[in-house]
Design a protein around this motif. Structure first.
Motif, PDB file in Angstrom:
ATOM      1  N   HIS A 599      38.318  20.961  32.150  1.00 33.58           N
ATOM      2  CA  HIS A 599      37.151  21.200  32.990  1.00 33.58           C
ATOM      3  C   HIS A 599      35.875  20.906  32.204  1.00 33.58           C
ATOM      4  CE1 HIS A 599      39.409  22.931  36.311  1.00 33.58           C
ATOM      5  NE2 HIS A 599      40.121  23.615  35.417  1.00 33.58           N
ATOM      6  N   ARG A 600      34.966  20.291  32.884  1.00 33.97           N
ATOM      7  CA  ARG A 600      33.737  19.861  32.218  1.00 33.97           C
ATOM      8  C   ARG A 600      32.958  21.036  31.645  1.00 33.97           C
ATOM      9  NH1 ARG A 600      29.975  16.509  36.037  1.00 33.97           N
ATOM     10  NH2 ARG A 600      30.051  18.539  37.083  1.00 33.97           N
ATOM     11  N   ASP A 601      32.857  22.120  32.357  1.00 31.24           N
ATOM     12  CA  ASP A 601      32.134  23.295  31.872  1.00 31.24           C
ATOM     13  C   ASP A 601      33.067  24.480  31.663  1.00 31.24           C
ATOM     14  OD1 ASP A 601      32.701  23.614  34.496  1.00 31.24           O
ATOM     15  OD2 ASP A 601      30.780  24.545  35.042  1.00 31.24           O
ATOM     16  N   GLY A 602      34.340  24.168  31.394  1.00 35.60           N
ATOM     17  CA  GLY A 602      35.306  25.237  31.200  1.00 35.60           C
ATOM     18  C   GLY A 602      35.005  26.080  29.961  1.00 35.60           C
ATOM     19  N   LEU A 603      34.629  25.402  28.865  1.00 37.87           N
ATOM     20  CA  LEU A 603      34.341  26.141  27.637  1.00 37.87           C
ATOM     21  C   LEU A 603      33.150  27.063  27.825  1.00 37.87           C
ATOM     22  CD1 LEU A 603      35.149  26.558  24.706  1.00 37.87           C
ATOM     23  CD2 LEU A 603      33.582  24.697  24.074  1.00 37.87           C
ATOM     24  N   LYS A 604      32.150  26.581  28.513  1.00 39.01           N
ATOM     25  CA  LYS A 604      30.958  27.398  28.763  1.00 39.01           C
ATOM     26  C   LYS A 604      31.299  28.598  29.630  1.00 39.01           C
ATOM     27  CE  LYS A 604      26.248  27.072  30.565  1.00 39.01           C
ATOM     28  NZ  LYS A 604      25.239  26.172  31.177  1.00 39.01           N
ATOM     29  N   ARG A 605      32.166  28.392  30.662  1.00 44.06           N
ATOM     30  CA  ARG A 605      32.570  29.501  31.529  1.00 44.06           C
ATOM     31  C   ARG A 605      33.425  30.514  30.775  1.00 44.06           C
ATOM     32  NH1 ARG A 605      29.066  29.774  35.567  1.00 44.06           N
ATOM     33  NH2 ARG A 605      28.889  27.807  36.709  1.00 44.06           N
ATOM     34  N   ASN A 606      34.265  29.994  29.874  1.00 45.88           N
ATOM     35  CA  ASN A 606      35.099  30.909  29.091  1.00 45.88           C
ATOM     36  C   ASN A 606      34.247  31.845  28.231  1.00 45.88           C
ATOM     37  OD1 ASN A 606      37.599  30.077  30.046  1.00 45.88           O
ATOM     38  ND2 ASN A 606      37.794  28.455  28.496  1.00 45.88           N
ATOM     39  N   GLU A 607      33.110  31.341  27.716  1.00 49.79           N
ATOM     40  CA  GLU A 607      32.239  32.177  26.888  1.00 49.79           C
ATOM     41  C   GLU A 607      31.696  33.365  27.666  1.00 49.79           C
ATOM     42  OE1 GLU A 607      29.249  29.582  25.464  1.00 49.79           O
ATOM     43  OE2 GLU A 607      30.464  28.755  23.827  1.00 49.79           O
ATOM     44  N   GLU A 608      31.601  33.225  29.012  1.00 53.85           N
ATOM     45  CA  GLU A 608      31.041  34.294  29.828  1.00 53.85           C
ATOM     46  C   GLU A 608      32.087  35.309  30.277  1.00 53.85           C
ATOM     47  OE1 GLU A 608      29.032  32.436  33.024  1.00 53.85           O
ATOM     48  OE2 GLU A 608      27.869  31.090  31.743  1.00 53.85           O
ATOM     49  N   ALA A 625      52.007  52.147  20.797  1.00 51.82           N
ATOM     50  CA  ALA A 625      51.433  51.900  22.114  1.00 51.82           C
ATOM     51  C   ALA A 625      51.329  50.405  22.339  1.00 51.82           C
ATOM     52  CB  ALA A 625      50.053  52.550  22.219  1.00 51.82           C
ATOM     53  N   LYS A 626      51.229  50.032  23.578  1.00 52.88           N
ATOM     54  CA  LYS A 626      51.046  48.632  23.923  1.00 52.88           C
ATOM     55  C   LYS A 626      49.569  48.292  23.771  1.00 52.88           C
ATOM     56  CE  LYS A 626      51.935  45.191  27.474  1.00 52.88           C
ATOM     57  NZ  LYS A 626      52.442  44.941  28.835  1.00 52.88           N
ATOM     58  N   LYS A 627      49.296  47.289  22.934  1.00 53.56           N
ATOM     59  CA  LYS A 627      47.920  46.915  22.646  1.00 53.56           C
ATOM     60  C   LYS A 627      47.682  45.522  23.184  1.00 53.56           C
ATOM     61  CE  LYS A 627      48.206  49.656  18.434  1.00 53.56           C
ATOM     62  NZ  LYS A 627      48.040  49.698  16.967  1.00 53.56           N
ATOM     63  N   ARG A 628      46.593  45.369  23.920  1.00 52.33           N
ATOM     64  CA  ARG A 628      46.354  44.073  24.549  1.00 52.33           C
ATOM     65  C   ARG A 628      44.862  43.871  24.785  1.00 52.33           C
ATOM     66  NH1 ARG A 628      47.811  47.542  28.733  1.00 52.33           N
ATOM     67  NH2 ARG A 628      46.409  47.501  30.546  1.00 52.33           N
ATOM     68  N   LEU A 629      44.527  42.617  25.025  1.00 53.77           N
ATOM     69  CA  LEU A 629      43.192  42.236  25.463  1.00 53.77           C
ATOM     70  C   LEU A 629      43.289  41.853  26.923  1.00 53.77           C
ATOM     71  CD1 LEU A 629      41.910  40.001  22.503  1.00 53.77           C
ATOM     72  CD2 LEU A 629      41.047  42.248  23.152  1.00 53.77           C
ATOM     73  N   GLU A 630      42.467  42.456  27.742  1.00 53.43           N
ATOM     74  CA  GLU A 630      42.506  42.142  29.162  1.00 53.43           C
ATOM     75  C   GLU A 630      41.126  41.741  29.648  1.00 53.43           C
ATOM     76  OE1 GLU A 630      43.823  45.706  31.042  1.00 53.43           O
ATOM     77  OE2 GLU A 630      41.814  46.584  31.081  1.00 53.43           O
ATOM     78  N   VAL A 631      41.140  40.949  30.735  1.00 53.18           N
ATOM     79  CA  VAL A 631      39.895  40.436  31.302  1.00 53.18           C
ATOM     80  C   VAL A 631      39.258  41.521  32.149  1.00 53.18           C
ATOM     81  CG1 VAL A 631      38.866  38.718  32.828  1.00 53.18           C
ATOM     82  CG2 VAL A 631      40.703  38.066  31.247  1.00 53.18           C
ATOM     83  N   VAL A 632      37.957  41.715  31.928  1.00 53.74           N
ATOM     84  CA  VAL A 632      37.197  42.678  32.720  1.00 53.74           C
ATOM     85  C   VAL A 632      36.480  41.973  33.862  1.00 53.74           C
ATOM     86  CG1 VAL A 632      35.327  44.382  32.681  1.00 53.74           C
ATOM     87  CG2 VAL A 632      36.918  44.213  30.760  1.00 53.74           C
ATOM     88  N   SER A 633      35.840  40.865  33.575  1.00 57.77           N
ATOM     89  CA  SER A 633      35.159  40.074  34.601  1.00 57.77           C
ATOM     90  C   SER A 633      35.253  38.615  34.220  1.00 57.77           C
ATOM     91  CB  SER A 633      33.697  40.495  34.743  1.00 57.77           C
ATOM     92  OG  SER A 633      32.979  40.231  33.552  1.00 57.77           O
ATOM     93  N   ARG A 634      35.224  37.779  35.266  1.00 63.47           N
ATOM     94  CA  ARG A 634      35.452  36.351  35.053  1.00 63.47           C
ATOM     95  C   ARG A 634      34.563  35.570  36.003  1.00 63.47           C
ATOM     96  NH1 ARG A 634      39.329  32.890  37.396  1.00 63.47           N
ATOM     97  NH2 ARG A 634      40.116  31.259  35.994  1.00 63.47           N
ATOM     98  N   PRO A 635      33.673  34.692  35.450  1.00 61.42           N
ATOM     99  CA  PRO A 635      32.787  33.926  36.340  1.00 61.42           C
ATOM    100  C   PRO A 635      33.567  32.876  37.103  1.00 61.42           C
ATOM    101  CG  PRO A 635      32.555  33.144  34.104  1.00 61.42           C
ATOM    102  CD  PRO A 635      33.468  34.346  34.040  1.00 61.42           C
ATOM    103  N   GLY A 636      33.017  32.490  38.216  1.00 64.17           N
ATOM    104  CA  GLY A 636      33.668  31.481  39.033  1.00 64.17           C
ATOM    105  C   GLY A 636      33.444  30.090  38.495  1.00 64.17           C
ATOM    106  N   LEU A 637      34.341  29.149  38.964  1.00 60.33           N
ATOM    107  CA  LEU A 637      34.246  27.746  38.567  1.00 60.33           C
ATOM    108  C   LEU A 637      34.497  26.901  39.799  1.00 60.33           C
ATOM    109  CD1 LEU A 637      34.059  25.706  36.159  1.00 60.33           C
ATOM    110  CD2 LEU A 637      36.556  25.749  36.120  1.00 60.33           C
ATOM    111  N   GLN A 638      33.696  25.868  39.958  1.00 60.86           N
ATOM    112  CA  GLN A 638      33.883  25.001  41.116  1.00 60.86           C
ATOM    113  C   GLN A 638      35.260  24.359  41.049  1.00 60.86           C
ATOM    114  OE1 GLN A 638      30.562  22.493  42.228  1.00 60.86           O
ATOM    115  NE2 GLN A 638      31.968  20.811  42.620  1.00 60.86           N
ATOM    116  N   PRO A 639      36.155  24.649  42.055  1.00 61.63           N
ATOM    117  CA  PRO A 639      37.545  24.164  41.967  1.00 61.63           C
ATOM    118  C   PRO A 639      37.644  22.666  42.211  1.00 61.63           C
ATOM    119  CG  PRO A 639      37.186  25.237  44.056  1.00 61.63           C
ATOM    120  CD  PRO A 639      35.916  25.432  43.289  1.00 61.63           C
TER     121      PRO A 639
END
Length: 679
Positions: A599-608, A625-639
């Motif tokens: 994606h053209r702006d995928g890296l930029k969206r991933n930073e957000e 315990a189970k330790k993990r990183l989970e997504v809290v919020s994710r910006p949209g991307l033009q599909p």
């Protein structure tokens, strides 16, 4: 209250667990190390100057590169320790901050802070991270240079205040003592001894002063009693306790008017101010500036005014025959001078031609000198006197000359540097009635010298003028004579100070207060050390303070969280370790939540994308315990919708195209809500 006191041991014990103790140690160690830096700068501000011991200075001179190496090693060790404590504290604080939420760019900045390194982004939304990493990176980059700048000693000039007293030769008490000695018949031998000392030494002093004033040499040095003076003595006695200026180390054999040379004690006190321990170091060298009392004369030489001055030389010629048959002419001279305030006379003898009874102008000369009025006569003044001179034969270039000598007590600023004494007159006042004894002594010394300077065929002063002065310029001759007589008068003052300042020169063991004058000045010690007042130290203080604040705040925040939520003894998640990061990301399913690099702006969206670190199932026993990183919020991307492209029909069989070449990518704005199904 008792319950609170009972809970204190448990809280203190909690500070020494496996996870909390390093945080406490980091705060304490950082405070101790940077406290040393603050204490060093504080001591420098308090003492203003801090000098190294002489033995270390000698080692620096012997091994100059070793100093740089040692200081660099110490600076590197301190810098590494300080940097490690800072990055460890920030790392622990950001680990706890991951439990809330942080963007991937923020995680990237957090990792950069522990390196340390700099992150750069053109996105204005990330300016805080760029500023934070840039500030920390800059502080740590300059940290080694800061320690090196603080610890490396440099050449300094440490000023030390001096104060003391010296003999006041203008005081009426001293003049009374001198007058008694000069009039006492039992001291006439000492009187003559003083003139014998003055005869040759004053000649050199006058020549030194004259040659400088006439411009024959760019500088001149006169040495007396082991001390070197620039141009002339200026009537002063060195007032510093230094072997280069305290006179001959040999004990004097005679004092007072009989003084020739020897050690002269100096009454000066060193005020170290806040350095009230020990004595100042010798360093690489010392120089001094002192304010002292001196003595000088304003001499004005010009051709005689016949209406005011009479100068006549009466000859008495005779012929002397020797048993060998040789004959020589001998002229006995009586030179009589009359001046406005009185008269005076001198007797001289010269050899002449036995036949003509005249001196050969090529080889012989006569330069009689008379002080007028005669010292001790009713018309003699304590303020001034005249010197009359007239040249004959070889010295006929000098007309009948009158040099008016006006005496002054001076205040001089004296510089003692590299073994040379240089004085500059800052103030002067004329002699008073009570100074008659000094004036008579100086005038009598000039008379004695004038009689000895004239030999049977030549005159010392006349030869000097002939050798160094253009005989066609009378003004130059006059300036030369003015400098010469000034040097003689000034040496007379130095001779009196030396003789009566020497131990036993006065009836008292110490110079009485009514015969002393205050001296003060500064001793400058050139050595290696540190000096206050450099602006760079303010920069160092800011850097050290900022590093300490960041370390303590970050470690304190982590300690507070550790005490609230103690961790177990299992593996601690390290977000700076790529393996830990990949494992926690996989456990949280981040591989299905990130945008691809196609994606053209995928890296930029991933930073957000905002994530957080989650630990589930932690109990009181600290089980795994189970330790993990989970997504809290994710910006949209033009599909992107991919549609198949029909293959063209050709007569020949063509190779199958790549799959991605047979698709048509069409942006579909309306599909944003089910965009994730295409990833």
């Amino acid at each position: 209250m008792f319950s609170m006191m009972a809970s204190l041991p448990s809280k203190l014990k909690a500070c020494f667990t496996r996870h909390s103790f390093p945080l406490v140690a980091a705060m304490v160690t950082q405070s101790v190390i940077l406290g040393f830096g603050w204490g060093f700068m504080g001591a420098l501000w308090y003492f203003q100057f801090m000098a190294l011991p002489d033995r270390i200075v000698r080692l620096i001179l012997e091994y100059p590169t070793t100093l740089t190496l040692v200081v660099s090693l110490i600076s590197t060790v301190l810098s590494v320790i300080t940097t490690s404590l800072l990055t460890f504290s920030m790392k622990e604080a950001l680990r706890h901050d991951l439990a809330k939420s942080i963007s991937l760019f923020g995680l990237r900045a957090a990792i950069a802070l522990t390196k340390p390194s700099l992150v750069i982004s053109r996105d204005k939304r990330h300016w805080k991270y760029v500023l934070l990493t840039g500030t920390i990176f800059g502080m740590i980059t300059f940290l080694n240079s800061c320690w090196n700048t603080l610890l490396l000693p440099t050449l300094i000039e440490w000023p030390v205040t001096l104060s003391g007293t010296e003999l006041d030769i203008s005081s009426s008490t001293f003049n009374d003592v001198l007058s008694t000695l000069l009039s006492n018949n039992s001291t006439q031998s000492a009187y003559t001894k003083a003139f014998e000392t003055l005869d040759i030494t004053a000649l050199f002093s006058g020549a030194s002063a004259a040659s400088y004033d006439a411009g024959v040499r760019t500088s001149s040095i006169f040495n007396y009693n082991g001390v070197s003076y620039s141009e002339s003595t200026n009537g002063l006695l060195p007032a510093v306790n230094d072997s280069d200026y305290s006179g001959s180390p040999v004990a004097q054999t005679a004092v007072g008017l009989a003084f020739t040379s020897g050690f002269v004690p100096i009454n000066v006190t060193i005020d170290l101010g806040r350095h009230n321990f020990g004595s100042p170091p010798q360093g690489l060298g010392k120089n001094y500036t002192m304010t002292q009392q001196g003595l000088t004369a304003e001499v004005n030489c010009q051709e005689r005014d016949a209406s005011l001055y009479s100068y006549i030389a009466y000859p008495n010629n005779s012929t002397v025959s020797f048993p060998t048959g040789d004959n020589v002419g001998l002229t006995m001279w009586e030179v009589v001078a009359e001046c406005p305030n009185g008269n005076s006379s001198m007797l001289y003898s010269t050899f002449t031609n036995a036949t003509t009874l005249e001196m050969n102008p090529n080889t012989g000369g006569f330069l009689p000198t008379v002080v007028c009025p005669q010292p001790g006569s009713p018309g003699f003044s304590p303020y001034k006197f005249d010197i009359l001179m007239a040249g004959r034969a070889k010295y006929a270039f000098l007309p009948t000359t009158v040099c008016e000598v006006v005496l002054y007590v001076t205040t001089v600023d004296v510089t003692y540097d590299q073994g040379i004494v240089l004085a500059t007159v800052t103030n002067r006042r004329p002699f008073e009635d009570s100074n008659m004894a000094i004036t008579e002594f100086i005038a009598s010394a000039i008379i004695y010298q004038a009689g000895n300077n004239q030999g049977f065929q030549t005159n010392v002063i006349g030869d000097y003028l002939t050798a160094y002065v253009n005989s066609n310029s009378t003004d130059v001759i006059f300036r030369q004579l003015e400098g010469y007589w000034r040097g003689v008068v000034e040496f007379g003052g130095t001779f009196l100070r030396s003789g009566f300042s020497a131990t036993g020169g006065l009836p008292w063991t110490e110079i009485p207060s009514d015969m002393s004058v205050v001296t003060n000045g500064v001793m400058f010690v050139n050595t290696y050390g540190w000096e206050e007042g450099r602006l760079i130290y303010l920069f160092l203080f800011v850097i050290f303070t900022m590093i300490w604040l960041v370390t303590v705040i970050a470690a304190g925040f982590s300690l507070w969280n550790e005490l609230r939520h103690p961790r177990g003894d299992d593996v601690v998640f390290d977000y700076c370790d790529p393996i830990h990061l990949i494992i926690a990301a996989a456990a949280g399913g981040l591989e299905g939540q990130l945008y691809g690099l196609e994606h053209r702006d995928g890296l930029k969206r991933n930073e957000e994308i905002e994530i957080r670190y989650v630990e589930e199932g932690i109990g009181e026993q600290g089980r795994r315990a189970k330790k993990r990183l989970e997504v809290v919020s994710r910006p949209g991307l033009q599909p992107i919708m991919q549609m198949p492209v029909p293959e063209p029909h050709h007569a020949m069989q063509m190779p199958a195209p790549e799959p991605h070449l047979n698709t048509l990518q069409i942006p579909v704005p309306g599909l944003r809500r089910w965009h994730s199904n295409f990833i």
